[in-house]
Write an enzyme that holds these catalytic residues in place. Structure first.
Site, PDB file in Angstrom:
ATOM      1  N   GLY A  14      -1.299  77.192  37.700  1.00  0.00           N
ATOM      2  CA  GLY A  14      -1.499  77.955  36.510  1.00  0.00           C
ATOM      3  C   GLY A  14      -0.528  79.215  36.901  1.00  0.00           C
ATOM      4  O   GLY A  14      -1.202  80.720  36.201  1.00  0.00           O
ATOM      5  N   LEU A  90      -1.235  68.720  33.143  1.00  0.00           N
ATOM      6  CA  LEU A  90      -0.788  67.512  32.843  1.00  0.00           C
ATOM      7  C   LEU A  90      -1.155  65.867  32.792  1.00  0.00           C
ATOM      8  O   LEU A  90      -0.808  65.143  33.076  1.00  0.00           O
ATOM      9  CB  LEU A  90      -0.421  67.046  34.556  1.00  0.00           C
ATOM     10  CG  LEU A  90       0.696  68.170  35.154  1.00  0.00           C
ATOM     11  CD1 LEU A  90       1.252  67.936  36.834  1.00  0.00           C
ATOM     12  CD2 LEU A  90       2.189  68.387  34.405  1.00  0.00           C
ATOM     13  N   LYS A  91      -2.232  66.478  31.408  1.00  0.00           N
ATOM     14  CA  LYS A  91      -2.872  65.351  30.726  1.00  0.00           C
ATOM     15  C   LYS A  91      -2.534  65.179  29.305  1.00  0.00           C
ATOM     16  O   LYS A  91      -2.616  66.466  29.310  1.00  0.00           O
ATOM     17  CB  LYS A  91      -4.121  65.377  31.568  1.00  0.00           C
ATOM     18  CG  LYS A  91      -3.980  65.013  32.554  1.00  0.00           C
ATOM     19  CD  LYS A  91      -3.977  63.882  33.516  1.00  0.00           C
ATOM     20  CE  LYS A  91      -4.893  63.050  32.896  1.00  0.00           C
ATOM     21  NZ  LYS A  91      -4.430  61.405  33.542  1.00  0.00           N
ATOM     22  N   ASN A 107       1.341  75.900  25.168  1.00  0.00           N
ATOM     23  CA  ASN A 107       2.310  74.725  26.076  1.00  0.00           C
ATOM     24  C   ASN A 107       2.928  75.526  26.662  1.00  0.00           C
ATOM     25  O   ASN A 107       3.783  75.989  25.035  1.00  0.00           O
ATOM     26  CB  ASN A 107       2.382  73.247  26.288  1.00  0.00           C
ATOM     27  CG  ASN A 107       2.752  72.572  27.530  1.00  0.00           C
ATOM     28  OD1 ASN A 107       2.824  73.479  28.836  1.00  0.00           O
ATOM     29  ND2 ASN A 107       3.782  71.683  27.498  1.00  0.00           N
ATOM     30  N   HIS A 109       7.101  75.000  28.519  1.00  0.00           N
ATOM     31  CA  HIS A 109       7.742  73.898  28.898  1.00  0.00           C
ATOM     32  C   HIS A 109       8.989  74.536  30.171  1.00  0.00           C
ATOM     33  O   HIS A 109      10.168  75.406  29.622  1.00  0.00           O
ATOM     34  CB  HIS A 109       8.092  72.586  28.269  1.00  0.00           C
ATOM     35  CG  HIS A 109       8.686  71.352  29.179  1.00  0.00           C
ATOM     36  ND1 HIS A 109       7.918  70.662  28.989  1.00  0.00           N
ATOM     37  CD2 HIS A 109      10.524  71.469  28.218  1.00  0.00           C
ATOM     38  CE1 HIS A 109       9.145  70.044  30.024  1.00  0.00           C
ATOM     39  NE2 HIS A 109      10.684  70.434  29.374  1.00  0.00           N
ATOM     40  N   ASP A 150       5.103  67.189  25.305  1.00  0.00           N
ATOM     41  CA  ASP A 150       5.803  68.538  24.914  1.00  0.00           C
ATOM     42  C   ASP A 150       7.407  68.151  23.208  1.00  0.00           C
ATOM     43  O   ASP A 150       8.266  67.916  23.233  1.00  0.00           O
ATOM     44  CB  ASP A 150       7.539  67.729  25.565  1.00  0.00           C
ATOM     45  CG  ASP A 150       7.316  68.101  26.883  1.00  0.00           C
ATOM     46  OD1 ASP A 150       6.413  69.078  27.675  1.00  0.00           O
ATOM     47  OD2 ASP A 150       7.176  67.398  28.471  1.00  0.00           O
ATOM     48  N   GLU A 179       9.914  81.905  32.240  1.00  0.00           N
ATOM     49  CA  GLU A 179       8.468  81.319  30.824  1.00  0.00           C
ATOM     50  C   GLU A 179       6.856  82.509  31.080  1.00  0.00           C
ATOM     51  O   GLU A 179       6.698  82.465  30.182  1.00  0.00           O
ATOM     52  CB  GLU A 179       8.279  80.030  31.332  1.00  0.00           C
ATOM     53  CG  GLU A 179       7.155  79.612  32.717  1.00  0.00           C
ATOM     54  CD  GLU A 179       7.606  78.095  32.785  1.00  0.00           C
ATOM     55  OE1 GLU A 179       6.438  78.163  33.300  1.00  0.00           O
ATOM     56  OE2 GLU A 179       8.414  77.620  32.664  1.00  0.00           O
TER      57      GLU A 179
END
Length: 199
Positions: A14, A90-91, A107, A109, A150, A179
């Site tokens: 995280g 990751l779900k 999100n 990426h 994504d 990021e």
């Protein structure tokens, strides 16, 4: 001005969750982390949340996707989340959570979309693919979350130059810093009303 109520979902460390929380503690972002949810009981993000007094829950998803979707949605609503941020989660999210927070789930990426996204393209796999393709730049992309990996509309992006001697690890470190800065700035803009939810 009321604080923006943010929920975070994380599977492992995280990193952006931690960075945003530190920005909140430093009073550079007018927001509050209302809850952290992980699909992995051993995630470092859960330990960080507990150590920092942030309500946190483990909601397993394996072989119980529909139940997990309802539990996730209900928990986010119960804690008053106005925005949901995936920090290395990751779900795929289920239809109930997606519908309840449409236009409010973001999100980050670790690559430039759509070229380096999709199923299986996460973390160091993205950086390895970028290096294998001899790209000269990479970056980070913040996008709205929908039912595909994504895939949702891009909200913000930043680029990172690739050095001739870069390794997966060195590239990962620079992209991660970029990021985190991108996400913190975006959340600051939303918290100040410069961008309005739903996006």
């Amino acid at each position: 001005m009321d604080k923006l109520a943010i929920a975070f979902l994380a599977s492992n460390n995280g990193t952006s969750f931690r960075m945003v929380n530190e920005a909140i503690r430093a009073n550079t972002v007018n927001a509050a982390v209302v809850v952290l949810i992980s699909n992995r009981a051993s995630s470092a993000a859960l330990a960080y949340a507990e150590a920092n007094g942030i309500p946190s829950f483990h909601i397993p998803t394996r072989d119980r996707e529909a139940d997990a979707d309802k539990q996730l949605r209900d928990t986010l609503i119960a804690y008053g989340a106005e925005m949901v941020v995936l920090s290395g989660y990751l779900k795929k999210l289920g239809p109930l959570a997606l519908a309840a927070f449409e236009g409010r789930i973001l999100n980050v990426h670790p690559g430039l979309l759509p070229k380096y996204g999709g199923l299986g393209m996460y973390g160091r796999r993205v950086h390895q693919a970028v290096l294998d393709n001899r790209e000269t730049e990479t970056g980070a992309t913040i996008h709205l979350v929908d039912g595909e990996y994504d895939h949702g509309r891009t909200v913000a992006t930043t680029t990172v130059q690739i050095h001739p001697d870069d390794s997966v690890l060195s590239l990962e470190q620079r992209v991660m810093a970029a990021e985190c800065n991108l996400f913190t700035d975006l959340i600051r803009r939303i918290s100040m009303g410069e961008l309005r939810l739903p996006l």
